[in-house]
Design a protein around this motif. Structure first.
Motif, PDB file in Angstrom:
ATOM      1  N   VAL A  91      48.043  40.196  34.815  1.00 32.15           N
ATOM      2  CA  VAL A  91      48.056  39.732  36.044  1.00 32.15           C
ATOM      3  C   VAL A  91      47.063  39.347  36.492  1.00 32.15           C
ATOM      4  O   VAL A  91      45.441  40.331  36.774  1.00 32.15           O
ATOM      5  CB  VAL A  91      49.092  40.923  37.406  1.00 32.15           C
ATOM      6  CG1 VAL A  91      48.997  40.636  38.711  1.00 32.15           C
ATOM      7  CG2 VAL A  91      50.566  41.825  36.766  1.00 32.15           C
ATOM      8  N   ASP A  92      46.995  37.626  37.040  1.00 26.54           N
ATOM      9  CA  ASP A  92      45.731  37.163  36.879  1.00 26.54           C
ATOM     10  C   ASP A  92      45.215  37.374  35.537  1.00 26.54           C
ATOM     11  O   ASP A  92      45.399  37.462  34.805  1.00 26.54           O
ATOM     12  CB  ASP A  92      44.564  37.887  38.575  1.00 26.54           C
ATOM     13  CG  ASP A  92      44.358  36.687  38.746  1.00 26.54           C
ATOM     14  OD1 ASP A  92      43.542  35.835  38.477  1.00 26.54           O
ATOM     15  OD2 ASP A  92      42.855  37.146  40.024  1.00 26.54           O
ATOM     16  N   PHE A  93      43.286  38.448  35.743  1.00 27.45           N
ATOM     17  CA  PHE A  93      43.133  38.720  34.776  1.00 27.45           C
ATOM     18  C   PHE A  93      43.662  40.133  34.299  1.00 27.45           C
ATOM     19  O   PHE A  93      42.380  40.595  33.754  1.00 27.45           O
ATOM     20  CB  PHE A  93      41.496  38.344  35.547  1.00 27.45           C
ATOM     21  CG  PHE A  93      40.554  39.235  36.391  1.00 27.45           C
ATOM     22  CD1 PHE A  93      40.013  39.660  36.103  1.00 27.45           C
ATOM     23  CD2 PHE A  93      40.570  38.983  37.608  1.00 27.45           C
ATOM     24  CE1 PHE A  93      39.589  41.022  36.774  1.00 27.45           C
ATOM     25  CE2 PHE A  93      39.977  39.051  38.500  1.00 27.45           C
ATOM     26  CZ  PHE A  93      39.873  40.466  38.342  1.00 27.45           C
ATOM     27  N   PHE A  94      43.970  40.765  34.744  1.00 21.46           N
ATOM     28  CA  PHE A  94      44.278  41.981  34.791  1.00 21.46           C
ATOM     29  C   PHE A  94      45.528  42.141  33.212  1.00 21.46           C
ATOM     30  O   PHE A  94      46.126  42.001  33.559  1.00 21.46           O
ATOM     31  CB  PHE A  94      44.480  43.370  35.853  1.00 21.46           C
ATOM     32  CG  PHE A  94      43.882  42.985  36.993  1.00 21.46           C
ATOM     33  CD1 PHE A  94      42.752  44.099  36.562  1.00 21.46           C
ATOM     34  CD2 PHE A  94      44.236  42.200  38.358  1.00 21.46           C
ATOM     35  CE1 PHE A  94      41.122  43.943  38.166  1.00 21.46           C
ATOM     36  CE2 PHE A  94      42.522  42.804  38.750  1.00 21.46           C
ATOM     37  CZ  PHE A  94      41.555  43.090  38.804  1.00 21.46           C
ATOM     38  N   ARG A  95      45.106  42.634  32.058  1.00 17.57           N
ATOM     39  CA  ARG A  95      45.599  42.843  30.921  1.00 17.57           C
ATOM     40  C   ARG A  95      46.580  43.818  31.556  1.00 17.57           C
ATOM     41  O   ARG A  95      46.300  45.192  32.278  1.00 17.57           O
ATOM     42  CB  ARG A  95      45.370  43.384  29.996  1.00 17.57           C
ATOM     43  CG  ARG A  95      46.340  43.207  28.863  1.00 17.57           C
ATOM     44  CD  ARG A  95      45.080  43.279  27.001  1.00 17.57           C
ATOM     45  NE  ARG A  95      44.446  44.111  27.884  1.00 17.57           N
ATOM     46  CZ  ARG A  95      44.416  45.426  26.821  1.00 17.57           C
ATOM     47  NH1 ARG A  95      45.130  45.759  26.056  1.00 17.57           N
ATOM     48  NH2 ARG A  95      43.285  46.432  26.859  1.00 17.57           N
ATOM     49  N   VAL A  96      48.083  43.700  31.337  1.00 20.36           N
ATOM     50  CA  VAL A  96      49.301  44.933  31.265  1.00 20.36           C
ATOM     51  C   VAL A  96      49.359  45.700  30.017  1.00 20.36           C
ATOM     52  O   VAL A  96      49.800  44.992  28.880  1.00 20.36           O
ATOM     53  CB  VAL A  96      50.315  44.417  31.588  1.00 20.36           C
ATOM     54  CG1 VAL A  96      51.763  45.647  31.613  1.00 20.36           C
ATOM     55  CG2 VAL A  96      50.642  43.374  32.702  1.00 20.36           C
ATOM     56  N   ILE A  97      48.968  46.857  30.085  1.00 18.48           N
ATOM     57  CA  ILE A  97      48.976  47.962  28.645  1.00 18.48           C
ATOM     58  C   ILE A  97      50.231  48.584  29.005  1.00 18.48           C
ATOM     59  O   ILE A  97      50.750  48.830  28.294  1.00 18.48           O
ATOM     60  CB  ILE A  97      47.708  49.168  29.265  1.00 18.48           C
ATOM     61  CG1 ILE A  97      46.570  48.076  29.103  1.00 18.48           C
ATOM     62  CG2 ILE A  97      48.028  49.705  28.374  1.00 18.48           C
ATOM     63  CD1 ILE A  97      45.592  49.381  28.910  1.00 18.48           C
ATOM     64  N   SER A  98      51.499  48.456  29.485  1.00 17.93           N
ATOM     65  CA  SER A  98      52.356  48.988  29.978  1.00 17.93           C
ATOM     66  C   SER A  98      53.184  48.755  30.730  1.00 17.93           C
ATOM     67  O   SER A  98      52.864  49.004  32.409  1.00 17.93           O
ATOM     68  CB  SER A  98      52.595  50.774  29.754  1.00 17.93           C
ATOM     69  OG  SER A  98      52.175  51.288  29.773  1.00 17.93           O
ATOM     70  N   HIS A  99      54.594  48.983  30.937  1.00 16.01           N
ATOM     71  CA  HIS A  99      54.937  49.103  32.270  1.00 16.01           C
ATOM     72  C   HIS A  99      55.822  49.922  31.883  1.00 16.01           C
ATOM     73  O   HIS A  99      57.302  50.085  31.359  1.00 16.01           O
ATOM     74  CB  HIS A  99      55.843  48.027  33.241  1.00 16.01           C
ATOM     75  CG  HIS A  99      56.066  46.679  32.220  1.00 16.01           C
ATOM     76  ND1 HIS A  99      57.339  47.090  32.623  1.00 16.01           N
ATOM     77  CD2 HIS A  99      55.773  45.927  31.677  1.00 16.01           C
ATOM     78  CE1 HIS A  99      57.477  45.694  31.702  1.00 16.01           C
ATOM     79  NE2 HIS A  99      56.460  45.055  31.642  1.00 16.01           N
ATOM     80  N   SER A 100      56.817  50.590  32.585  1.00 16.32           N
ATOM     81  CA  SER A 100      58.337  51.310  33.157  1.00 16.32           C
ATOM     82  C   SER A 100      58.900  50.057  34.435  1.00 16.32           C
ATOM     83  O   SER A 100      58.753  49.363  35.204  1.00 16.32           O
ATOM     84  CB  SER A 100      58.381  52.837  33.370  1.00 16.32           C
ATOM     85  OG  SER A 100      57.561  52.919  34.731  1.00 16.32           O
ATOM     86  N   ARG A 101      60.210  51.357  34.839  1.00 17.26           N
ATOM     87  CA  ARG A 101      60.814  50.924  35.979  1.00 17.26           C
ATOM     88  C   ARG A 101      59.756  50.894  37.109  1.00 17.26           C
ATOM     89  O   ARG A 101      60.203  49.701  38.274  1.00 17.26           O
ATOM     90  CB  ARG A 101      61.795  51.262  35.969  1.00 17.26           C
ATOM     91  CG  ARG A 101      63.354  50.718  37.039  1.00 17.26           C
ATOM     92  CD  ARG A 101      63.797  51.807  36.791  1.00 17.26           C
ATOM     93  NE  ARG A 101      64.381  53.091  38.057  1.00 17.26           N
ATOM     94  CZ  ARG A 101      64.641  53.535  38.928  1.00 17.26           C
ATOM     95  NH1 ARG A 101      63.881  52.512  39.538  1.00 17.26           N
ATOM     96  NH2 ARG A 101      63.940  54.302  39.554  1.00 17.26           N
ATOM     97  N   ASN A 102      59.206  51.821  37.373  1.00 21.00           N
ATOM     98  CA  ASN A 102      58.403  51.895  39.069  1.00 21.00           C
ATOM     99  C   ASN A 102      56.927  52.531  38.463  1.00 21.00           C
ATOM    100  O   ASN A 102      56.056  51.908  39.381  1.00 21.00           O
ATOM    101  CB  ASN A 102      58.755  53.466  39.230  1.00 21.00           C
ATOM    102  CG  ASN A 102      60.390  53.352  39.717  1.00 21.00           C
ATOM    103  OD1 ASN A 102      60.502  51.942  40.290  1.00 21.00           O
ATOM    104  ND2 ASN A 102      61.149  54.273  39.640  1.00 21.00           N
TER     105      ASN A 102
END
Length: 173
Positions: A91-102
């Motif tokens: 998201v922009d320059f932030f790396r997504v490490i993980s995500h869940s439903r919330n």
């Protein structure tokens, strides 16, 4: 109506709560959401909050990038390029490490400091209003990391509050 962003305790249900002990910085800010806003989902809310930085923040980031270059701290552009080249979700320059439903967890590890940021959608049991909670946790490895954090912490707090308020004011678009 002006959106109210409030400082809240770091949520224990967050996936980054295990980062809280020993943190050099740990803070959390929340904004209330209607059920309609919450229905956008955590990915949409994260993109609205972090994906469209204000012009004043982009200018501040440019100054930061120039100031940290001599110290070997990654610029936002380097982080963005790394994420794009690696195919990592970001998201922009932030790396997504993980995500869940919330929850979406963003972060980066560096020789000076490691950080994690969480955007957590806390749904209310009564079905009325939910909250979006932005949490940041930083662990420094050395004096340079602590000096850097000391310099950016006041700006960080303003940026987080501003991003949440701006996204809400633009109906999370």
């Amino acid at each position: 109506m002006k959106t109210r962003v409030i400082k809240v305790p770091c949520p224990q249900e967050s996936a980054i709560s295990d980062w809280l002990p020993g943190a050099h910085l740990a803070d959390a800010y929340a904004v209330d959401l209607t059920s309609e806003e919450a229905s956008l989902g955590i990915e949409g809310l994260a993109q609205s909050t972090l994906g469209h930085p204000a012009p004043w923040f982009r200018a501040l980031l440019s100054v930061r990038n120039m100031a940290v270059r001599p110290f070997g701290i990654k610029s936002s552009e380097q982080l963005r390029q790394q994420a794009m080249l690696s195919g990592a979700e970001h998201v922009d320059f932030f790396r997504v490490i993980s995500h869940s439903r919330n929850e979406v967890i963003l972060g980066e590890d560096d020789r000076h400091l490691d950080f994690r940021a969480s955007l957590l959608l806390r749904e209310k049991c009564d079905g009325d209003r939910s909250q979006l909670i932005a949490t940041t946790v930083v662990h420094c490895h050395n004096r340079l990391g602590r000096a850097y954090l000391f310099m950016i912490a006041p700006f960080h707090r303003q940026v987080i509050r501003s991003n949440l308020a701006a996204a809400a004011a633009h109906d999370w678009r």
